[in-house]
Design an enzyme around this catalytic site. Structure first.
Site, PDB file in Angstrom:
ATOM      1  NE  ARG A 176      74.143  -0.772  -5.570  1.00  0.00           N
ATOM      2  CZ  ARG A 176      74.338  -1.511  -4.477  1.00  0.00           C
ATOM      3  NH1 ARG A 176      73.305  -2.055  -3.846  1.00  0.00           N
ATOM      4  NH2 ARG A 176      75.543  -1.707  -4.004  1.00  0.00           N
ATOM      5  CG  ASN A 184      66.372   5.757  17.832  1.00  0.00           C
ATOM      6  OD1 ASN A 184      65.487   6.263  17.138  1.00  0.00           O
ATOM      7  ND2 ASN A 184      66.129   5.230  19.011  1.00  0.00           N
ATOM      8  CE  LYS A 197      67.101   7.710  10.763  1.00  0.00           C
ATOM      9  NZ  LYS A 197      68.260   7.670  11.679  1.00  0.00           N
ATOM     10  CB  THR A 198      69.433  10.843   4.994  1.00  0.00           C
ATOM     11  OG1 THR A 198      68.261  11.094   5.772  1.00  0.00           O
ATOM     12  CG2 THR A 198      69.429  11.752   3.784  1.00  0.00           C
ATOM     13  CB  THR A 199      74.271   8.639   4.275  1.00  0.00           C
ATOM     14  OG1 THR A 199      74.113   7.940   5.487  1.00  0.00           O
ATOM     15  CG2 THR A 199      74.669  10.060   4.579  1.00  0.00           C
ATOM     16  CD1 TRP A 257      59.809  21.346   8.462  1.00  0.00           C
ATOM     17  CD2 TRP A 257      57.706  20.626   8.620  1.00  0.00           C
ATOM     18  NE1 TRP A 257      59.443  20.799   7.258  1.00  0.00           N
ATOM     19  CE2 TRP A 257      58.169  20.353   7.331  1.00  0.00           C
ATOM     20  CE3 TRP A 257      56.402  20.260   8.965  1.00  0.00           C
ATOM     21  CZ2 TRP A 257      57.381  19.722   6.371  1.00  0.00           C
ATOM     22  CZ3 TRP A 257      55.626  19.632   8.004  1.00  0.00           C
ATOM     23  CH2 TRP A 257      56.102  19.376   6.730  1.00  0.00           C
ATOM     24  CE  LYS A 303      76.780   9.934   9.585  1.00  0.00           C
ATOM     25  NZ  LYS A 303      76.096  10.963   8.816  1.00  0.00           N
ATOM     26  CG  PHE A 358      56.448  26.970   4.853  1.00  0.00           C
ATOM     27  CD1 PHE A 358      55.314  27.725   5.092  1.00  0.00           C
ATOM     28  CD2 PHE A 358      56.760  26.618   3.544  1.00  0.00           C
ATOM     29  CE1 PHE A 358      54.506  28.117   4.050  1.00  0.00           C
ATOM     30  CE2 PHE A 358      55.954  27.009   2.490  1.00  0.00           C
ATOM     31  CZ  PHE A 358      54.817  27.770   2.748  1.00  0.00           C
ATOM     32  CD  GLU A 397      65.303  12.966   7.719  1.00  0.00           C
ATOM     33  OE1 GLU A 397      64.883  12.203   8.603  1.00  0.00           O
ATOM     34  OE2 GLU A 397      66.505  13.126   7.455  1.00  0.00           O
TER      35      GLU A 397
HETATM   36  P1  ATP Z   1      72.369  10.844   7.837  1.00  0.00           P
HETATM   37  O1  ATP Z   1      71.662  11.961   7.117  1.00  0.00           O
HETATM   38  O2  ATP Z   1      73.697  11.288   8.302  1.00  0.00           O
HETATM   39  O3  ATP Z   1      72.344   9.559   7.084  1.00  0.00           O
HETATM   40  P2  ATP Z   1      70.150   9.876   9.362  1.00  0.00           P
HETATM   41  O4  ATP Z   1      69.279  10.195   8.212  1.00  0.00           O
HETATM   42  O5  ATP Z   1      70.318   8.437   9.718  1.00  0.00           O
HETATM   43  O6  ATP Z   1      71.548  10.572   9.188  1.00  0.00           O
HETATM   44  P3  ATP Z   1      68.618  11.669  11.015  1.00  0.00           P
HETATM   45  O7  ATP Z   1      67.778  11.205  12.143  1.00  0.00           O
HETATM   46  O8  ATP Z   1      67.969  12.148   9.771  1.00  0.00           O
HETATM   47  O9  ATP Z   1      69.661  10.506  10.705  1.00  0.00           O
HETATM   48  O10 ATP Z   1      69.594  12.750  11.605  1.00  0.00           O
HETATM   49  C1  ATP Z   1      70.427  13.481  10.825  1.00  0.00           C
HETATM   50  C2  ATP Z   1      71.552  14.081  11.628  1.00  0.00           C
HETATM   51  O11 ATP Z   1      71.531  13.693  12.994  1.00  0.00           O
HETATM   52  C3  ATP Z   1      72.931  13.655  11.146  1.00  0.00           C
HETATM   53  O12 ATP Z   1      73.747  14.782  11.277  1.00  0.00           O
HETATM   54  C4  ATP Z   1      73.377  12.590  12.089  1.00  0.00           C
HETATM   55  O13 ATP Z   1      74.773  12.434  12.288  1.00  0.00           O
HETATM   56  C5  ATP Z   1      72.711  13.002  13.354  1.00  0.00           C
HETATM   57  N1  ATP Z   1      72.395  11.793  14.108  1.00  0.00           N
HETATM   58  C6  ATP Z   1      71.865  10.656  13.622  1.00  0.00           C
HETATM   59  N2  ATP Z   1      71.749   9.729  14.587  1.00  0.00           N
HETATM   60  C7  ATP Z   1      72.216  10.312  15.707  1.00  0.00           C
HETATM   61  C8  ATP Z   1      72.389   9.875  17.070  1.00  0.00           C
HETATM   62  N3  ATP Z   1      72.026   8.652  17.421  1.00  0.00           N
HETATM   63  N4  ATP Z   1      72.903  10.764  17.955  1.00  0.00           N
HETATM   64  C9  ATP Z   1      73.253  11.996  17.580  1.00  0.00           C
HETATM   65  N5  ATP Z   1      73.125  12.469  16.333  1.00  0.00           N
HETATM   66  C10 ATP Z   1      72.625  11.637  15.410  1.00  0.00           C
HETATM   67 MG    MG Z   2      67.925  11.540   7.760  1.00  0.00          MG
END
Ligand code: ATP
Ligand code: MG
Length: 180
Positions: free
Chosen positions: A34, A20, A24-26, A77, A22, A75, A112
């Site tokens: 890399r 949960n 994962k994507t970054t 979702w 932040k 689209f 995602e």
């Molecule tokens: P990022 O893309 O920043 O690496 P992520 O891929 O880990 O984030 P996602 O679940 O895809 O997380 O959510 C993307 C967005 O939601 C980002 O803007 C991120 O800051 C926000 N976010 C992620 N985790 C949380 C949290 N625990 N509470 C609130 N917002 C969140």
């Molecule tokens: Mg993400």
């Protein structure tokens, strides 16, 4: 003194960034950076939940000629119609499958990807064999909360990113260059 660490024999990994928190994507974008440094062919295919948003990485990727492809463009979702969601997920998965089977890439990121699986739009039994039978050199990265057990089971590397603090809780809204 700088010393180059010798890599091991090439083995395509299944890498999962879940949890949960932040990052994962970054973190996946960091891996892409890399890999590109090693002249790997990479692509990020993004399952997006709502209408298309432009992120900083899209702008840079376009400038550098790096492939980041948001799927399901145009689209929604969030349709009320599960059949429509399933059809869209299938169209998106077909593009992922095509990329995996093309043998064109060294690293593919399915961003995602856990969500269509979680919501039952995509059948996990359709996905697992494609991952298992991929080119043995292909690194496959999957991001998203709630990674299904079946994916974790076949993965080589799974990181569970947890929240300790998030500014959103204090009412701080998304920041340019940090979230988008
Ligand atoms: P990022 O893309 O920043 O690496 P992520 O891929 O880990 O984030 P996602 O679940 O895809 O997380 O959510 C993307 C967005 O939601 C980002 O803007 C991120 O800051 C926000 N976010 C992620 N985790 C949380 C949290 N625990 N509470 C609130 N917002 C969140
Ligand atoms: Mg993400």
């Amino acid at each position: 003194m700088e010393r180059e660490i010798k890599p091991g024999p090439r083995k395509g990994l299944v890498i999962v960034h879940t949890g949960n928190g932040k990052g994962k994507t970054t973190a996946a974008i960091g891996l892409m950076f890399r890999a590109l440094g090693r002249d790997f062919k990479t692509i990020m295919l993004q399952f997006i939940k709502s209408k298309k948003h432009i992120y900083g990485e899209h702008i840079l990727a376009e400038k550098l000629g790096i492939e980041i492809r948001p799927l399901g463009d145009g689209f929604s979702w969030e349709s009320k119609n599960i059949e429509q969601d399933k059809n869209l997920a299938k169209l998106c998965w077909d593009q992922c499958k095509e990329a995996i089977e093309s043998k064109k890439y060294d690293m593919i990121i399915l961003d995602e990807f856990t969500y269509p699986l979680k919501y039952g739009w995509l059948d996990i039994n359709e996905v697992i064999p494609v991952i298992k039978n991929r080119d043995p050199n292909l690194h496959l990265v999957i991001t998203g909360r709630n990674a299904p057990e079946e994916i974790v089971e076949i993965a080589d590397l799974v990181s569970d990113i947890q929240v300790i603090k998030h500014p959103f809780k204090n009412g701080v809204r998304a920041q340019l260059g940090v979230e988008m």
